[in-house]
Design a protein around this motif. Structure first.
Motif, PDB file in Angstrom:
ATOM      1  N   VAL A   1       0.658  -0.825  -0.112  1.00 52.63           N
ATOM      2  CA  VAL A   1      -0.371  -0.144   0.058  1.00 52.63           C
ATOM      3  C   VAL A   1       0.678   1.446   0.482  1.00 52.63           C
ATOM      4  O   VAL A   1       1.349   1.148   0.853  1.00 52.63           O
ATOM      5  CB  VAL A   1      -0.925  -0.251   1.596  1.00 52.63           C
ATOM      6  N   THR A   2       1.104   1.863  -0.906  1.00 57.27           N
ATOM      7  CA  THR A   2       1.993   2.966  -0.670  1.00 57.27           C
ATOM      8  C   THR A   2       1.205   4.047  -2.100  1.00 57.27           C
ATOM      9  O   THR A   2       0.569   4.571  -2.359  1.00 57.27           O
ATOM     10  CB  THR A   2       3.218   2.191  -2.300  1.00 57.27           C
TER      11      THR A   2
ATOM     12  N   PRO B   1      -3.592   8.405  -2.696  1.00 50.56           N
ATOM     13  CA  PRO B   1      -2.709   9.543  -2.848  1.00 50.56           C
ATOM     14  C   PRO B   1      -1.378   9.821  -1.862  1.00 50.56           C
ATOM     15  O   PRO B   1      -0.495  10.865  -1.846  1.00 50.56           O
ATOM     16  CB  PRO B   1      -3.253  10.594  -3.148  1.00 50.56           C
ATOM     17  N   ASP B   2      -1.568   9.558  -0.835  1.00 49.99           N
ATOM     18  CA  ASP B   2      -1.279  10.350   0.436  1.00 49.99           C
ATOM     19  C   ASP B   2      -1.863   8.801   1.706  1.00 49.99           C
ATOM     20  O   ASP B   2      -2.859   8.213   1.507  1.00 49.99           O
ATOM     21  CB  ASP B   2      -0.515  11.627   0.549  1.00 49.99           C
ATOM     22  N   LEU B   3      -0.672   8.842   2.354  1.00 50.05           N
ATOM     23  CA  LEU B   3      -0.803   8.347   4.373  1.00 50.05           C
ATOM     24  C   LEU B   3      -1.692   9.332   4.868  1.00 50.05           C
ATOM     25  O   LEU B   3      -1.593   8.795   5.872  1.00 50.05           O
ATOM     26  CB  LEU B   3       0.138   7.081   4.078  1.00 50.05           C
ATOM     27  N   ALA B   4      -2.197  10.669   4.698  1.00 49.10           N
ATOM     28  CA  ALA B   4      -2.297  11.361   5.983  1.00 49.10           C
ATOM     29  C   ALA B   4      -3.383  10.669   6.599  1.00 49.10           C
ATOM     30  O   ALA B   4      -3.789  11.240   7.968  1.00 49.10           O
ATOM     31  CB  ALA B   4      -2.084  12.787   5.011  1.00 49.10           C
ATOM     32  N   ASP B   5      -4.310  10.614   5.751  1.00 53.16           N
ATOM     33  CA  ASP B   5      -5.954   9.954   6.387  1.00 53.16           C
ATOM     34  C   ASP B   5      -5.509   8.593   6.480  1.00 53.16           C
ATOM     35  O   ASP B   5      -5.139   7.754   5.228  1.00 53.16           O
ATOM     36  CB  ASP B   5      -6.565  10.367   5.125  1.00 53.16           C
TER      37      ASP B   5
ATOM     38  N   ALA C   1      -7.276   0.392   1.638  1.00 48.26           N
ATOM     39  CA  ALA C   1      -6.283  -0.415   0.816  1.00 48.26           C
ATOM     40  C   ALA C   1      -6.331  -1.755   1.135  1.00 48.26           C
ATOM     41  O   ALA C   1      -5.785  -2.595   0.161  1.00 48.26           O
ATOM     42  CB  ALA C   1      -5.239   0.749   0.496  1.00 48.26           C
ATOM     43  N   ALA C   2      -5.357  -1.884   2.397  1.00 50.36           N
ATOM     44  CA  ALA C   2      -4.549  -3.466   3.026  1.00 50.36           C
ATOM     45  C   ALA C   2      -5.839  -3.689   3.483  1.00 50.36           C
ATOM     46  O   ALA C   2      -5.248  -5.321   2.803  1.00 50.36           O
ATOM     47  CB  ALA C   2      -4.610  -2.923   4.847  1.00 50.36           C
ATOM     48  N   GLU C   3      -6.797  -3.938   3.695  1.00 48.43           N
ATOM     49  CA  GLU C   3      -8.465  -4.621   3.566  1.00 48.43           C
ATOM     50  C   GLU C   3      -7.944  -5.389   1.832  1.00 48.43           C
ATOM     51  O   GLU C   3      -8.709  -6.185   2.107  1.00 48.43           O
ATOM     52  CB  GLU C   3      -9.394  -4.236   3.850  1.00 48.43           C
TER      53      GLU C   3
END
Length: 422
Positions: free
Chosen positions: A31-32, A51-55, A62-64
């Motif tokens: 997940v990137t 898009p980013d990992l802020a949220d 995505a991991a699910e």
């Protein structure tokens, strides 16, 4: 093994999983972020892009999705401090072995970590959880001394205030949401950081470094330097660090630990269950031949680390670094190169002319990053001072249409040394 990686980086070093994990032997999913895609090996099993990992919510979704596609996973890697809790939530939801939210929170919540260290009989600053100015004022009045007000889950001294007894708290803290803050006594003394690796609750590698200034000073616009030390003082810092990490329950992995040296012994400051930021990973790789990131990954995968145990490798050199913060609201006109002019300086990363400093550079996109290797800590510290004095840059304050929102914009060209960066 089936491995899931949650990654927010796009640089060549921190996000180089291809050289650290055998993607043919293991089934590796990601997940990137979009900029990391070119660095992912072709043998990767599955990729989810956010898009980013802020949220955290889209990251967890995505991991699910990756779990449904190729899971279940045997382990999850989330190496950034800002992704530790997200990773813990994913482990709990998907039944992946590893640290859960309770174990991770101890290393993210500054009040919780001090409670745990103090319960182990180790010295911490006096502190209190707060939600408003009145509680800060009450704590400061009882202490009758300067206090530090900081977010319980913050990093890099963002949102941190040092408040003297005679300062107006309402004025200093105006506009700050204190709903998840703590206040603690300001402990006088040099600040050290210890970086290394733990395995089976023992420190298998560690180096103690003394800061020149502090992370808080860096957040206020002052250069931040550091040099690795050896000898009795450093050994005392290493022993205290290991005892605190054992009290906190860190079984294995990388750590970045900060403490204060006082006349009566070391005092705990804070800790991250991750490798140190800034130039630390590069200096450790270059000077000590230790890949903190790679060996942390190997520990998580149950593979042999490549690090030589700390007691089996005497230091022939001492490493160090210097970070020069952003001069917010300016454009870089010109800057010198310091390599070849400062003894023991072996690498620098400098912005190009025209770079705009918007206050969002953190520890990466700043006015200068320098790395050192020398025969003694004193030699490294002298090289850092020489760099600060000689690194003179020309800066142009931004026009109103160029200035990021909220930044001052006067038309003039400034000449600034690293020691007077603002």
């Amino acid at each position: 093994m089936k491995i899931l990686i949650i990654n927010r980086w796009d640089d060549d070093h921190q996000s180089d999983y291809g050289s650290r994990i055998d993607h043919d032997r293991h089934q590796v999913s990601y997940v990137t972020v979009p900029k990391h895609l070119p660095r992912i090996p072709d043998a990767a099993r599955h990729i989810e892009v956010v898009p980013d990992l802020a949220d955290p919510a889209p990251v967890i979704s995505a991991a699910e999705a990756a779990h449904r596609a190729v899971g279940p996973f045997d382990t999850l890697l989330a190496l950034s401090e800002f992704d530790l809790l997200t990773g813990a939530v994913v482990r709990e939801r998907l039944g992946i072995p590893g640290p859960d939210t309770e174990a991770v929170t101890v290393f993210r919540d500054k009040a919780r970590m001090k409670e745990r260290v103090a319960a182990g009989g180790l010295r911490v600053p006096q502190f209190r959880e707060v939600t408003g100015v009145a509680q800060v004022a009450e704590f400061r009045a009882a202490l009758g001394a300067p206090v530090v007000v900081k977010p319980r889950a913050g990093a890099a001294s963002v949102g941190t205030f040092v408040v003297r007894p005679d300062e107006d708290l309402d004025a200093v803290l105006a506009g700050t949401d204190l709903s998840d803050y703590e206040v603690e006594e300001f402990v006088e003394g040099p600040v050290w950081h210890v970086d290394g690796l733990m395995d089976e609750r023992a420190m298998i590698f560690g180096r103690a470094s003394r800061y020149m200034d502090t992370c808080y000073g860096f957040s206020q616009g002052r250069p931040l330097g550091s040099a690795v030390h050896t000898g009795p003082e450093a050994e005392e810092m290493l022993a205290f660090t290991e005892a605190c990490l054992q009290a906190l329950g860190l079984d294995r992995g990388a750590f970045h630990f900060e403490l204060i040296q006082t006349r009566t012994g070391p005092v705990f400051l804070e800790v991250g269950a991750r490798f140190g930021g800034g130039e630390i990973p590069w200096v450790f790789q270059d000077v000590y031949g230790v890949d903190l990131i790679g060996d942390w990954i190997r520990l998580e995968l149950g593979e042999p680390v490549r690090t030589v145990p700390a007691g089996d490798r005497p230091d022939a050199e001492h490493g160090g670094f210097l970070l020069v913060p952003e001069p917010r609201g300016t454009r870089l006109v010109s800057r010198p190169s310091m390599t070849g002019t400062v003894p023991h300086l072996y690498a620098e990363e400098l912005p190009a002319a025209g770079h705009l400093f918007d206050g969002k550079g953190g520890y990466r996109f700043i006015l200068g990053r320098f790395r050192y290797r020398g025969p003694s800590p004193e030699a490294v510290e002298e090289a850092i001072r020489t760099t600060i004095e000689g690194y003179r840059c020309r800066l142009e304050e931004l026009e109103p249409e160029d200035a990021p929102s909220g930044l001052r914009a006067d038309r003039q060209v400034l000449t600034a040394s690293a020691g007077r960066s603002r």
